[in-house]
Write a protein that holds these residues in place. Structure first.
Motif, mmCIF file in Angstrom:
data_model
loop_
_atom_site.group_PDB
_atom_site.id
_atom_site.type_symbol
_atom_site.label_atom_id
_atom_site.label_comp_id
_atom_site.label_asym_id
_atom_site.label_seq_id
_atom_site.Cartn_x
_atom_site.Cartn_y
_atom_site.Cartn_z
ATOM 1 N N CYS A 1 -6.005 3.600 -7.100
ATOM 2 C CA CYS A 1 -4.601 2.741 -6.889
ATOM 3 C C CYS A 1 -4.014 2.366 -8.137
ATOM 4 N N ASP B 1 -6.342 -2.038 0.299
ATOM 5 C CA ASP B 1 -6.437 -3.516 -0.222
ATOM 6 C C ASP B 1 -4.819 -3.843 -0.297
ATOM 7 N N CYS B 2 -4.020 -3.113 -0.935
ATOM 8 C CA CYS B 2 -2.631 -3.428 -1.264
ATOM 9 C C CYS B 2 -1.559 -2.362 -0.619
ATOM 10 N N CYS C 1 -3.899 2.702 -0.348
ATOM 11 C CA CYS C 1 -4.809 1.657 -0.752
ATOM 12 C C CYS C 1 -4.947 0.654 0.333
#
Ligand SMILES: [Zn+2]
Length: 428
Positions: A424, A407-408, A405
């Motif tokens: 995700c 983002d994370c 991911c």
């Protein structure tokens, strides 16, 4: 006597070729096998008795019809002109002013500009003798067999006062609804889709095997006349009425008006409604309706002075696909999108377009670094249609869906088997 035999052999040969065409190409036999055999045997008998009159193209020389488009080159009888373009109302006004210098009063014929392929149909004594693509305007390619598979094109003109020779100009197009269906079936068969209806029309018309053309629902609209013998017209609109009376596919989307304001209204009306037309249009063509005024105005070296194309802003443009990136949605769905060199299309500047999922990217065949064709129709969100393969230089690279991911950093995965989307797990 001998002229009569020659004529009889010619007629029989043509008739047999017609029946073969209907049987082998259109898959639509028009007579019984017995009736066909009778014609065939008659021709064989005459050819044996009078071999001097046997045609070089006799159907008895070929097995099973043998219909194949050669794309051989032929000259148009009258040159096929192009049209000059204007892109806004002030350019159009300049054109009106130039026409206004002639003393004669005239009216205007407005018609939608079909975004298709220009075609020239030659009728001799009412019979379709040849169909040519525009080519360079002087010489085109013979696509007669393929054009004959299009239902709306008459092989034989009907009605009264049919001229001995007539060149009819028109546009081959792919109807929009049928285009979507074709692309769906191509995608289902794992074949590449056509980028737009115009490409689909070109690809379908340019087939060596007319059977393939016959399987595509091409259509034609006619909008002009080239060489003509045995007929004359006083107005462009009269010509359209005559063409229609002979069975030719004219458009109902034209209007004769008196003033510039009415022309502008026609232009605006179709710009607003261009997506409700059954085929793609890329503008409006305005013609002086009176033929004597047309003749007074004459031509430049490439275009008539008495006609002009008002082009709508393009809905398809090309730009560079700089990168394919991914975004993570609220539900964790990871969606790749095209990041492009900014480009203006249909009134707004576009840099991003969704690519939906990894399969869609493979289906479209786009690589990072490609020049791509993008479309933004009206208020519709922009879409990447296809790569322009000719523009590749070898530096392009395939997109790889990230495994983590953005983002994370969690590992991305499909939530269920067969899911084309990856997600995700931290979202939701
Ligand atoms: Zn995440």
């Amino acid at each position: 006597m001998s002229a009569e035999i020659r004529h009889q052999i010619q007629e029989l040969s043509e008739e047999i070729r017609d029946h073969q065409f209907k049987y082998y190409v259109l898959d639509n036999a028009s007579i019984t096998d017995a009736a066909f055999d009778k014609l065939w045997n008659k021709l064989v008998e005459l050819e044996q008795k009078y071999p001097q009159y046997k045609l070089e193209s006799s159907p008895t020389l070929e097995v099973g019809g043998g219909f194949s488009t050669s794309f051989s080159q032929h000259d148009h009888i009258e040159k096929m002109m192009s049209l000059d373009n204007v892109f806004d109302k002030s350019e159009l006004d300049n054109w009106f002013d130039r026409i206004g210098k002639t003393e004669v009063k005239n009216t205007w014929l407005c018609e939608v500009k079909v975004d298709g392929l220009a075609i020239n149909l030659l009728y001799e004594n009412g019979r379709l003798a040849r169909a040519l693509t525009r080519g360079n305007g002087t010489t085109g390619e013979d696509v007669t067999l393929n054009i004959k598979t299009i239902k709306s094109v008459p092989i034989e003109l009907t009605g009264k006062n049919i001229p001995s020779q007539l060149e009819v100009r028109g546009e081959v197009f792919f109807p929009l609804k049928a285009f979507d269906e074709l692309n769906d079936s191509l995608a289902e068969a794992g074949k590449p889709r056509f980028a737009n209806p115009r490409n689909a029309a070109a690809g379908s018309l340019r087939q060596k095997d007319p059977k393939i053309t016959a399987s595509r629902p091409l259509d034609v609209v006619v909008h002009g006349i080239g060489a003509a013998n045995g007929v004359s017209f006083d107005k462009q609109s009269t010509a359209y009425e005559l063409l229609k009376s002979w069975g030719l596919p004219t458009s109902s989307r034209y209007q004769v008006v008196n003033t510039r304001e009415e022309v502008a209204k026609f232009i605006d009306q179709y710009e607003k409604n261009r997506h409700s037309v059954e085929h793609e249009i890329d503008g409006v063509v305005i013609k002086v309706n009176e033929i004597d005024v047309q003749n007074n105005l004459g031509f430049t070296s490439r275009a008539p002075k008495w006609a002009i194309a008002f082009k709508y802003p393009p809905e398809e443009v090309s730009t560079k696909l700089l990168d394919i990136r991914v975004s993570v949605g609220r539900t964790g769905r990871v969606t790749p999108f095209a990041f492009m060199e900014p480009v203006k299309v249909a009134g707004s500047t576009v840099t991003n377009a969704t690519l939906h999922n990894a399969q869609e990217i493979i289906r479209k065949g786009v690589l990072i670094g490609d020049t791509v064709l993008i479309r933004k129709a009206g208020d519709v969100i922009p879409e990447v249609l296809a790569p322009i393969i000719e523009k590749r230089d070898g530096s392009e690279r395939a997109f790889v869906m990230p495994s983590k991911c953005p983002d994370c950093g969690s590992k991305l995965r499909a939530m269920s088997e067969g899911d084309v989307d990856i997600r995700c797990p931290n979202s939701q």
